[in-house]
Design an enzyme around this catalytic site. Structure first.
Site, PDB file in Angstrom:
ATOM      1  N   GLU A  98       0.841  -1.194   0.000  1.00  0.00           N
ATOM      2  CA  GLU A  98       0.000   0.000   0.000  1.00  0.00           C
ATOM      3  C   GLU A  98       0.874   1.241   0.000  1.00  0.00           C
ATOM      4  O   GLU A  98       1.938   1.276   0.651  1.00  0.00           O
ATOM      5  CB  GLU A  98      -0.905  -0.013   1.238  1.00  0.00           C
ATOM      6  N   ASP A 100       0.233   5.380   0.565  1.00  0.00           N
ATOM      7  CA  ASP A 100      -0.863   6.197   1.093  1.00  0.00           C
ATOM      8  C   ASP A 100      -0.627   7.698   1.025  1.00  0.00           C
ATOM      9  O   ASP A 100       0.431   8.187   1.434  1.00  0.00           O
ATOM     10  CB  ASP A 100      -1.076   5.892   2.585  1.00  0.00           C
ATOM     11  N   GLU A 102      -3.079  10.365   2.977  1.00  0.00           N
ATOM     12  CA  GLU A 102      -4.254  10.576   3.816  1.00  0.00           C
ATOM     13  C   GLU A 102      -4.263  12.031   4.265  1.00  0.00           C
ATOM     14  O   GLU A 102      -3.219  12.569   4.664  1.00  0.00           O
ATOM     15  CB  GLU A 102      -4.250   9.649   5.031  1.00  0.00           C
TER      16      GLU A 102
END
Length: 286
Positions: A98, A100, A102
């Site tokens: 993953e 990311d 955010e």
């Protein structure tokens, strides 16, 4: 001749390159949120909303192994404390990879926090956080992930803010074998998102809404038994992402961001790693 033609077609199909600045109707699928997910303006704009019942999200229909992924976002305005909007890549399963972005909500007048992380084989813990040098709620800004066999680069309006280098030669796992989809979501995380969970979501202000546009995915899926990529799409033949790194200008820009706007770096958190920092923290930052 017919068998040779069939072989060529099969090879082209197996490489399946996707490169587009596309239409949300064609390119994504809703993952949750019912009516909180909306596609507008003929597929050029997508909004996600969050209320006390649920957030919302979507994923790309295609999976990719390496590429450059750009998305424009306009974040929740006003008091967005407790909310998290996301733009990230992820594979599936317990040992997933993953990458990311955010965006952690804030009380009115406080800067948004951009939280970045890299998971390999199900393990993350590689957080770096930044304040933005602009208001991300008044207009769209472009957030980009470059992922190639050498490195991962996070960019904001084409300014690099973070690089995660491939250090497999030093025993550091690197995401390179699992195809990933693009994911975006808006959800409530008031147990940790704003000031460590001290500031909670004010539900009287709901629904909260984040807007997305101009998804540009330029990458390829894995060929079975290989990690090669091939271009069959004439719409966008720019393959610079395959070897993209930082030139002198890029290194100057990332130093500026990290010196002025980085607010957390796991590679500087001595209390978290009393036995010594992770191996990747000892290598080149850029």
């Amino acid at each position: 001749m017919r068998s040779n033609a069939f072989l060529v077609i099969s090879i082209i199909a197996s490489f399946l390159l996707a490169a587009y600045a596309g239409n949300f109707y064609q390119d994504v699928a809703q993952t949750f949120g019912d009516q909180r997910f909306k596609i507008l303006e003929g597929g050029q704009l997508l909004t996600l909303s969050l209320d006390k019942t649920s957030g919302s999200g979507f994923q790309s229909k295609n999976e990719y192994l390496f590429g450059r992924f750009d998305m424009q976002l306009k974040l929740v305005p006003g008091n967005s404390a407790g909310t998290v909007a996301t733009f990230y890549l992820s594979s599936q399963g317990q040992g997933h990879d993953e990458i990311d972005f955010e965006f952690l909500g804030n009380s009115s007048g406080q800067p948004y926090t951009v939280h970045t992380n890299v998971y390999t084989q199900g393990k993350g813990g590689r957080e770096q956080r930044f304040s933005l040098w602009f208001d991300p709620t008044t207009s769209f800004h472009t957030y980009s992930i470059v992922w190639n066999p050498q490195r991962i680069i996070f960019l904001v309006d084409n300014i690099p803010i973070r690089v995660f280098n491939n250090q497999e030669s030093n025993g550091v796992p690197y995401p390179k074998n699992q195809a990933m989809r693009v994911y975006c979501s808006l959800w409530n995380a008031d147990d940790w998102a704003t000031q460590g969970g001290r500031v909670k979501t004010d539900w009287t202000l709901a629904p909260f809404t984040v807007s997305y546009r101009n998804l540009n995915a330029n990458g390829c899926v894995k060929v079975p038994g290989s990690s090669a990529c091939g271009s069959t799409n004439s719409l966008n033949n720019d393959q610079a992402w395959q070897t993209q790194g930082l030139d002198a200008k890029g290194r100057n820009r990332i130093r500026w961001v990290q010196q002025k706007f980085m607010i957390y770096n796991y590679c500087s958190d001595a209390a978290r790693f009393p036995q010594g920092f992770p191996t990747e923290c000892r290598g080149s930052r850029f």
